[in-house]
Design a protein around this motif. Structure first.
Motif, PDB file in Angstrom:
ATOM      1  N   GLU A 221       0.825  -1.206   0.000  1.00 28.54           N
ATOM      2  CA  GLU A 221       0.000   0.000   0.000  1.00 28.54           C
ATOM      3  C   GLU A 221       0.857   1.254   0.000  1.00 28.54           C
ATOM      4  O   GLU A 221       0.543   2.243  -0.662  1.00 28.54           O
ATOM      5  CB  GLU A 221      -0.927  -0.004   1.216  1.00 28.54           C
ATOM      6  N   GLU A 222       1.951   1.213   0.732  1.00 33.77           N
ATOM      7  CA  GLU A 222       2.825   2.376   0.809  1.00 33.77           C
ATOM      8  C   GLU A 222       3.552   2.649  -0.497  1.00 33.77           C
ATOM      9  O   GLU A 222       4.082   3.750  -0.697  1.00 33.77           O
ATOM     10  CB  GLU A 222       3.836   2.179   1.934  1.00 33.77           C
ATOM     11  N   GLU A 245      -8.548  21.237  -3.430  1.00 33.95           N
ATOM     12  CA  GLU A 245      -7.838  20.844  -2.216  1.00 33.95           C
ATOM     13  C   GLU A 245      -7.656  19.327  -2.230  1.00 33.95           C
ATOM     14  O   GLU A 245      -8.485  18.596  -2.758  1.00 33.95           O
ATOM     15  CB  GLU A 245      -8.610  21.254  -0.955  1.00 33.95           C
ATOM     16  N   GLY A 246      -6.538  18.869  -1.628  1.00 36.68           N
ATOM     17  CA  GLY A 246      -6.322  17.429  -1.534  1.00 36.68           C
ATOM     18  C   GLY A 246      -4.855  17.083  -1.476  1.00 36.68           C
ATOM     19  O   GLY A 246      -4.032  17.861  -0.982  1.00 36.68           O
ATOM     20  N   ARG A 247      -4.529  15.924  -2.023  1.00 32.94           N
ATOM     21  CA  ARG A 247      -3.142  15.441  -1.980  1.00 32.94           C
ATOM     22  C   ARG A 247      -2.910  14.490  -3.142  1.00 32.94           C
ATOM     23  O   ARG A 247      -3.829  13.848  -3.660  1.00 32.94           O
ATOM     24  CB  ARG A 247      -2.893  14.717  -0.659  1.00 32.94           C
ATOM     25  N   LEU A 248      -1.645  14.411  -3.530  1.00 27.15           N
ATOM     26  CA  LEU A 248      -1.223  13.506  -4.597  1.00 27.15           C
ATOM     27  C   LEU A 248       0.065  12.814  -4.174  1.00 27.15           C
ATOM     28  O   LEU A 248       1.016  13.465  -3.752  1.00 27.15           O
ATOM     29  CB  LEU A 248      -0.979  14.272  -5.897  1.00 27.15           C
ATOM     30  N   SER A 249       0.067  11.503  -4.281  1.00 27.99           N
ATOM     31  CA  SER A 249       1.272  10.706  -4.071  1.00 27.99           C
ATOM     32  C   SER A 249       1.439   9.877  -5.328  1.00 27.99           C
ATOM     33  O   SER A 249       0.754   8.874  -5.519  1.00 27.99           O
ATOM     34  CB  SER A 249       1.113   9.813  -2.830  1.00 27.99           C
ATOM     35  N   GLN A 250       2.349  10.310  -6.221  1.00 31.86           N
ATOM     36  CA  GLN A 250       2.454   9.705  -7.545  1.00 31.86           C
ATOM     37  C   GLN A 250       3.811   9.072  -7.795  1.00 31.86           C
ATOM     38  O   GLN A 250       4.805   9.389  -7.132  1.00 31.86           O
ATOM     39  CB  GLN A 250       2.192  10.771  -8.624  1.00 31.86           C
ATOM     40  N   LEU A 251       3.841   8.190  -8.793  1.00 34.60           N
ATOM     41  CA  LEU A 251       5.072   7.538  -9.202  1.00 34.60           C
ATOM     42  C   LEU A 251       5.760   8.358 -10.277  1.00 34.60           C
ATOM     43  O   LEU A 251       5.106   8.979 -11.121  1.00 34.60           O
ATOM     44  CB  LEU A 251       4.780   6.136  -9.740  1.00 34.60           C
ATOM     45  N   GLU A 256       9.164   5.087  -9.103  1.00 37.29           N
ATOM     46  CA  GLU A 256       9.498   5.397  -7.718  1.00 37.29           C
ATOM     47  C   GLU A 256       8.481   6.389  -7.173  1.00 37.29           C
ATOM     48  O   GLU A 256       8.088   7.343  -7.863  1.00 37.29           O
ATOM     49  CB  GLU A 256      10.911   5.998  -7.635  1.00 37.29           C
ATOM     50  N   LEU A 257       8.071   6.170  -5.945  1.00 34.17           N
ATOM     51  CA  LEU A 257       7.047   7.021  -5.353  1.00 34.17           C
ATOM     52  C   LEU A 257       7.627   8.379  -4.964  1.00 34.17           C
ATOM     53  O   LEU A 257       8.609   8.465  -4.227  1.00 34.17           O
ATOM     54  CB  LEU A 257       6.444   6.338  -4.131  1.00 34.17           C
ATOM     55  N   LEU A 258       7.024   9.431  -5.468  1.00 39.97           N
ATOM     56  CA  LEU A 258       7.444  10.787  -5.139  1.00 39.97           C
ATOM     57  C   LEU A 258       6.842  11.202  -3.793  1.00 39.97           C
ATOM     58  O   LEU A 258       5.856  10.624  -3.341  1.00 39.97           O
ATOM     59  CB  LEU A 258       6.969  11.760  -6.229  1.00 39.97           C
ATOM     60  N   PRO A 259       7.415  12.207  -3.134  1.00 44.01           N
ATOM     61  CA  PRO A 259       6.835  12.687  -1.872  1.00 44.01           C
ATOM     62  C   PRO A 259       5.395  13.157  -2.082  1.00 44.01           C
ATOM     63  O   PRO A 259       5.047  13.700  -3.140  1.00 44.01           O
ATOM     64  CB  PRO A 259       7.747  13.849  -1.482  1.00 44.01           C
ATOM     65  N   THR A 260       4.573  12.932  -1.088  1.00 47.18           N
ATOM     66  CA  THR A 260       3.175  13.346  -1.174  1.00 47.18           C
ATOM     67  C   THR A 260       3.078  14.859  -1.295  1.00 47.18           C
ATOM     68  O   THR A 260       3.728  15.601  -0.547  1.00 47.18           O
ATOM     69  CB  THR A 260       2.401  12.887   0.072  1.00 47.18           C
TER      70      THR A 260
END
Length: 288
Positions: A221-222, A245-251, A256-260
């Motif tokens: 999940e992480e 408004e919100g958040r994105l945690s993308q590859l 590789e997962l970028l910072p949120t």
């Protein structure tokens, strides 16, 4: 006494003139008021607000595999009035929704079925309101045969916007979009086919839940993307403000997962006759 030949010809001419006048009168149709049901009878003779008389022949776009080969065809559809807009003292518009029907006159309601927005324009004279132009299909949007949640907004003198907000999910990723149509004079113009309003993938992989509860998150999940953006929109005069408004945690490109990234942005559009132009900000909702 047998009438003379001249008298017979004279009577025939009078009869022909009366017949032509009657035909011309039947072709010029007016409504005394801007009642929506009365206006519907002008583009759709025989239309009634209930029963099978709502089904009318309209010219709707036909979907094709190749977009450049799209065409329109006469289609049986359930047509309903949405709004009557008085543009000025002598001009008005009727906005409709058309839903294609099957052989039993039942509207198609699959997830892939959209609603079609139509617009019919009227001019006023001493005789009443007369239809000037018709556009059976201005734009399509929505799912299950409906355009979505619609509204009407005045942008300026004689200039209005019709909006349709709708949402859909695809492979556990859900989003919402806003369609904007402008009304002015005797014409409806598609100003924007779909401004992205939101996205969330809570049902896809648990990545957003992992951000909410990191102590309970699994390694899988992480490592997944979290898409979680909502928005509010409103018109201020001829400007459309969309606040995100919100958040994105993308590859990234290397998976590789970028910072949120926290999202707090505003996109501002300016509506002018025939155009809706982004003048400030951006749309942070990614394509999916």
């Amino acid at each position: 006494m047998k009438p003379s030949g001249k008298f017979e010809v004279h009577c025939a001419l009078i009869a022909t003139s009366l017949l032509m006048a009657g035909c011309q009168k039947s072709e010029v149709r007016y409504s005394e008021t801007l009642d929506r049901n009365a206006l519907m009878a002008l583009p759709f003779p025989g239309w009634t607000p209930t029963g099978s008389d709502k089904v009318q022949a309209v010219l709707l776009p036909v979907k094709t595999v190749a977009p450049d080969k799209a065409f329109s065809a006469t289609t049986q559809a359930e047509v309903s009035p949405l709004y009557v807009v008085k543009l000025d003292d002598t001009h008005a518009a009727l906005v409709t929704q058309a839903r294609p029907v099957d052989e039993n006159n039942r509207p198609y309601d699959s997830h892939a079925s959209s609603g079609t927005m139509g617009a019919y324009f009227f001019e006023h004279s001493a005789a009443g309101w007369r239809m000037a132009t018709r556009q059976d299909a201005v734009a399509t949007s929505g799912v299950e045969g409906h355009l979505g949640k619609t509204s009407i907004t005045k942008l300026g003198e004689g200039h209005f916007a019709v909006t349709a907000q709708w949402g859909s999910c695809r492979q556990s990723i859900c989003g919402k979009w806003l369609l904007v149509v402008g009304l002015q004079g005797n014409q409806a113009t598609l100003l924007n086919p779909g401004i992205a309003l939101s996205v969330n993938n809570y049902g896809a992989n648990g990545a957003c839940s992992a951000l909410d509860n990191p102590a309970l998150a699994t390694a899988e999940e992480e490592s997944k993307e979290c898409l979680d953006i909502q928005s509010k929109w409103k018109f201020q005069g001829n400007r459309l403000l969309v606040s995100y408004e919100g958040r994105l945690s993308q590859l990234d490109d290397n998976a590789e997962l970028l910072p949120t990234r926290k999202i707090r942005e505003q996109a501002i559009y300016k509506a002018t006759p025939g155009k809706l132009r982004l003048i400030s900000g951006s749309v942070p909702v990614p394509d999916f």
